[in-house]
Design a protein around this motif. Structure first.
Motif: not given
Length: 249
Positions: A51-61
């Motif tokens: 769930e945290e990676e959803l934000s981290t990876l999404g916003l990294a892009a």
């Protein structure tokens, strides 16, 4: 160790009986928070990595220094709070169909609730995310830098059958209307990468990739995995890439 359960809230909702409870998990020796819908476990604070990676990876892009983010699905709040950790985020709108879930955070019942609701960038909205993205954006709305979605179990296994149309080409095109040019769509899934769904995404978006998120499972003593799909809204007038992205970790 004795396992203790405390029911923090119970409400009858349009999709079933929703329960928030806190208990001690013997495997880790700490309190955890769980959400159940009827007899089905929906989420647990013991497993928040993906769930945290959803934000981290999404916003990294995402590109730019003034990001407007829409989160579909509030839950325990970990996706939303992780988005707030990105200093580029200037506004965060979190949409949840269940007012009960929003109420949990407004009552500060969950570990991240205070951080979430006390941040002036946050807006919590009771609405149907799927109905919202089916409709054309109202004037002055939309153009999100990123849309992060964590509601259904996976594109094939929806919490509500009315959600199924989102995971089609037409459904994703409707969602894309709410993104700024080059904006990011990211999706959490409990299933392994789905090649059919990846092809559906490639018909609408560029830069499509499925990230496999592995995390330790203290209950089983092994490793569990979720998937985070990330894609980018096409630049106006630019054709899809001739080389489709491959799923990978």
């Amino acid at each position: 160790m004795i396992t203790r359960f405390e029911e923090l809230d119970w409400q009858d909702t349009p999709i079933g009986e929703l329960t928030l409870r806190r208990r001690t998990e013997p495997a880790v020796g700490q309190e955890i928070y769980e959400v159940r819908l009827g007899d089905e476990y929906l989420m647990s604070s013991l497993f928040t990595v993906a769930e945290e990676e959803l934000s981290t990876l999404g916003l990294a892009a995402a590109t730019g220094d003034d990001l407007s983010v829409l989160v579909g699905g509030l839950g325990l709040g970990y996706t939303a709070v992780t988005a707030l950790h990105d200093d580029r985020v200037t506004s965060l709108t979190v949409v949840d169909r269940l007012g009960a879930v929003i109420g949990w955070h407004q009552r500060l019942l969950l570990p991240v609730s205070a951080e979430l609701v006390e941040d002036p960038r946050t807006s919590l909205v009771e609405d149907d995310f799927f109905a919202l993205v089916r409709a054309a954006p109202a004037e002055g709305e939309g153009d999100y830098s990123a849309i992060l979605l964590d509601v259904d179990h996976s594109p094939r296994h929806q919490l509500d059958p009315t959600h199924a149309d989102l995971y089609t080409v037409d459904g994703l095109r409707s969602l894309d209307r709410h993104l700024a040019t080059g904006g990011v769509f990211a999706l959490w899934s409990d299933d392994p990468p789905d090649e059919d769904f990846l092809e559906t995404m490639r018909a609408v978006f560029d830069g499509v990739v499925a990230h496999v998120i592995d995390f330790a499972n203290a209950v089983t003593g092994g490793t569990s995995s979720n998937t985070v799909y990330v894609a980018r809204s096409r630049t106006a007038g630019e054709p899809a890439s001739d080389r489709p992205s491959k799923a990978g970790s």
